[in-house]
Scaffold this motif. Structure first.
Motif, mmCIF file in Angstrom:
data_model
loop_
_atom_site.group_PDB
_atom_site.id
_atom_site.type_symbol
_atom_site.label_atom_id
_atom_site.label_comp_id
_atom_site.label_asym_id
_atom_site.label_seq_id
_atom_site.Cartn_x
_atom_site.Cartn_y
_atom_site.Cartn_z
ATOM 1 N N ASN A 1 2.973 -45.804 -123.131
ATOM 2 C CA ASN A 1 2.982 -46.546 -124.199
ATOM 3 C C ASN A 1 3.395 -47.846 -124.130
ATOM 4 O O ASN A 1 4.455 -48.189 -124.930
ATOM 5 N N ARG A 2 3.040 -48.386 -122.957
ATOM 6 C CA ARG A 2 3.805 -49.602 -122.591
ATOM 7 C C ARG A 2 2.583 -50.483 -121.928
ATOM 8 O O ARG A 2 1.670 -50.117 -121.330
ATOM 9 N N SER A 3 2.729 -51.827 -122.209
ATOM 10 C CA SER A 3 1.819 -52.771 -121.659
ATOM 11 C C SER A 3 2.650 -53.942 -121.206
ATOM 12 O O SER A 3 3.607 -54.418 -121.572
ATOM 13 N N VAL A 4 1.717 -54.378 -119.968
ATOM 14 C CA VAL A 4 2.351 -55.683 -119.199
ATOM 15 C C VAL A 4 1.538 -56.798 -119.267
ATOM 16 O O VAL A 4 0.077 -56.448 -118.921
ATOM 17 N N ILE A 5 1.715 -57.792 -119.987
ATOM 18 C CA ILE A 5 0.993 -58.911 -120.151
ATOM 19 C C ILE A 5 1.398 -60.167 -119.162
ATOM 20 O O ILE A 5 2.540 -60.648 -119.369
ATOM 21 N N THR A 6 0.437 -60.566 -118.412
ATOM 22 C CA THR A 6 0.863 -61.401 -117.576
ATOM 23 C C THR A 6 0.372 -62.957 -118.007
ATOM 24 O O THR A 6 -0.838 -63.186 -118.026
ATOM 25 N N ILE A 7 1.464 -63.685 -118.353
ATOM 26 C CA ILE A 7 1.037 -64.950 -119.017
ATOM 27 C C ILE A 7 1.505 -66.047 -118.104
ATOM 28 O O ILE A 7 2.616 -65.823 -117.356
ATOM 29 N N VAL A 8 0.948 -67.128 -117.765
ATOM 30 C CA VAL A 8 1.200 -68.027 -116.694
ATOM 31 C C VAL A 8 0.835 -69.299 -117.334
ATOM 32 O O VAL A 8 -0.177 -69.679 -118.167
ATOM 33 N N ALA A 9 1.811 -70.157 -117.303
ATOM 34 C CA ALA A 9 1.682 -71.646 -117.750
ATOM 35 C C ALA A 9 2.730 -72.668 -116.831
ATOM 36 O O ALA A 9 3.307 -72.218 -116.063
ATOM 37 N N SER A 10 2.400 -74.020 -117.187
ATOM 38 C CA SER A 10 3.375 -74.789 -116.431
ATOM 39 C C SER A 10 4.796 -74.445 -117.219
ATOM 40 O O SER A 10 4.995 -74.097 -118.423
ATOM 41 N N VAL A 11 5.705 -74.914 -116.682
ATOM 42 C CA VAL A 11 7.129 -74.753 -116.966
ATOM 43 C C VAL A 11 7.390 -75.615 -118.279
ATOM 44 O O VAL A 11 8.316 -75.111 -118.981
ATOM 45 N N ASP A 12 6.547 -76.387 -118.715
ATOM 46 C CA ASP A 12 6.567 -77.370 -119.799
ATOM 47 C C ASP A 12 6.172 -76.435 -121.008
ATOM 48 O O ASP A 12 6.461 -76.567 -122.092
ATOM 49 N N HIS A 13 5.268 -75.435 -120.726
ATOM 50 C CA HIS A 13 4.508 -74.635 -121.793
ATOM 51 C C HIS A 13 4.983 -73.200 -121.826
ATOM 52 O O HIS A 13 4.706 -72.737 -122.763
ATOM 53 N N ILE A 14 5.542 -72.720 -120.824
ATOM 54 C CA ILE A 14 5.546 -71.226 -120.661
ATOM 55 C C ILE A 14 6.629 -70.796 -122.092
ATOM 56 O O ILE A 14 6.303 -69.699 -122.604
ATOM 57 N N ARG A 15 7.591 -71.484 -122.300
ATOM 58 C CA ARG A 15 8.607 -71.043 -123.285
ATOM 59 C C ARG A 15 7.832 -70.833 -124.442
ATOM 60 O O ARG A 15 7.810 -69.799 -125.053
ATOM 61 N N GLU A 16 7.064 -71.572 -125.036
ATOM 62 C CA GLU A 16 6.536 -71.760 -126.334
ATOM 63 C C GLU A 16 5.272 -70.557 -126.427
ATOM 64 O O GLU A 16 5.038 -69.805 -127.304
ATOM 65 N N ALA A 17 4.600 -70.288 -125.301
ATOM 66 C CA ALA A 17 3.585 -69.321 -125.058
ATOM 67 C C ALA A 17 4.299 -67.772 -125.037
ATOM 68 O O ALA A 17 3.700 -67.133 -125.766
ATOM 69 N N VAL A 18 5.246 -67.693 -124.455
ATOM 70 C CA VAL A 18 6.147 -66.451 -124.475
ATOM 71 C C VAL A 18 6.762 -66.011 -125.666
ATOM 72 O O VAL A 18 6.768 -65.158 -126.256
ATOM 73 N N LEU A 19 7.272 -67.265 -126.287
ATOM 74 C CA LEU A 19 7.853 -66.910 -127.768
ATOM 75 C C LEU A 19 6.678 -66.621 -128.776
ATOM 76 O O LEU A 19 7.151 -65.560 -129.524
ATOM 77 N N SER A 20 5.781 -67.035 -128.688
ATOM 78 C CA SER A 20 4.790 -67.002 -129.796
ATOM 79 C C SER A 20 4.098 -65.340 -129.474
ATOM 80 O O SER A 20 3.850 -64.714 -130.376
#
Length: 331
Positions: free
Chosen positions: A56-75
């Motif tokens: 009951n666990r999922s791993v989501i691989t999110i990739v972005a530039s260092v300038d955008h990664i924070r907001e993507a992960v926070l969302s």
């Protein structure tokens, strides 16, 4: 164009405590790549979603530039916290939070571990502000100056206990953990793969013996490998976190005749990691001592090189929902 894109990339293998309601997991992934106007968050892609029903666990691989990664992960974290109630969670894999783990890994030459630490610290702070009641602990390079490992921090927080007492946990940021959201680990390190090998038995004692001999703390263990043995789909799974280790491949593994240890650089420093083939071979040897055979190996996500290469391709083509083309890899 691809090489320019790749130089500033950061990956987050976001671990969320939900897999049985895949529609909810997809919403979390969508949140990572969707901007405030409902369009694509430029420079961001989700490469892969790995769901495990039993865990009951999922791993989501999110990739972005260092300038955008924070907001993507926070969302994505905000969405996960709005959809997952830890008071009703059940699964075979240990967990403590709706968002259980937020690890950041530098992929590009122009991104240092220190850059990722800065993003991780702000990310954890903003999460506790945006989702009132959430709390977090730091691990790896984000846990300065001690730099305690994920395994060590999990043990300190009670992650391995069946029903940890949240009232006695002291997070690094945020209030005492609430059962609704649980506790989130936020960390930074060189890339970590997840390699899971299934062995054909229901006897957890066999799995525990294999895990003990395989993990790096054992005299015969593999450097960088952290291991759990867990019941899974009627068998036992040897679930491995494969951490990257500093320097050239260990000489003791250089004469085995197997696949070479893949290597990569971060800010001029060489790192390498054990290949999945070596882990599979060692599990087969160890389980074979009890007359148990392996049944298959699953790589959760990608190697560091694969992750960067696929992200470059996805971003150069403007594909945010890359997971719809690239499913989990089976070895």
């Amino acid at each position: 164009m691809a090489s320019t894109l790749g130089k500033r990339l950061v990956a987050c293998l976001l671990n969320v405590s939900e897999a049985r309601r895949k529609d909810l997991v997809f919403k979390v992934a969508q949140a990572a790549i969707t901007n405030n106007s409902g369009g694509w968050r430029v420079g961001t892609t989700v490469l892969n979603i790995f769901n495990d029903f039993d865990y009951n666990r999922s791993v989501i691989t999110i990739v972005a530039s260092v300038d955008h990664i924070r907001e993507a992960v926070l969302s994505a974290c905000e969405q996960a916290c709005s959809l997952i109630d830890m008071r009703a969670h059940s699964g075979a894999h240990p967990c403590m939070g709706a968002v259980d783990l937020v690890p950041l890994y530098p992929l590009g030459e122009e991104v240092s571990l220190e850059d990722c630490v800065k993003e991780a610290k702000i990310l954890a702070s903003e999460l506790t502000q945006r989702v009132v009641g959430t709390s977090a602990f730091f691990f790896g390079y984000a846990d300065m100056p001690r730099r305690r490992s994920l395994a060590q921090r999990r043990k300190e927080m009670g992650w391995f206990k069946k029903d940890p007492d949240m009232s006695i946990i002291h997070p690094d940021i945020g209030p005492s953990p609430q059962k609704l959201f649980g506790l989130t680990g936020v960390g930074v390190s060189p890339y970590v793969m997840n390699c899971n090998v299934t062995i054909g038995t229901q006897d957890l004692a066999v799995g525990h013996r294999v895990a003990a001999a395989l993990r790096e703390s054992s005299p015969s263990g593999i450097p960088g490998v952290q291991v759990l043995a867990l019941p899974h789909d009627g068998d036992v799974e040897i679930a491995c976190n494969v951490e990257s280790v500093e320097g050239a491949p260990p000489s003791s593994f250089g004469t085995t005749g197997g696949d070479p240890w893949p290597s990569f650089s971060i800010d001029g420093q060489l790192y390498c990691h054990a290949p999945a083939s070596l882990i599979t071979t060692r599990v087969a040897e160890l389980a074979g001592r009890d007359g148990v055979a392996t049944k298959g190996t699953a790589l959760v996500g990608f190697t560091p090189r694969e992750c960067r290469g696929l992200a470059e391709r996805a971003l150069s083509l403007g594909i945010g929902e890359f997971w719809k083309e690239q499913r989990k890899l089976h070895m």
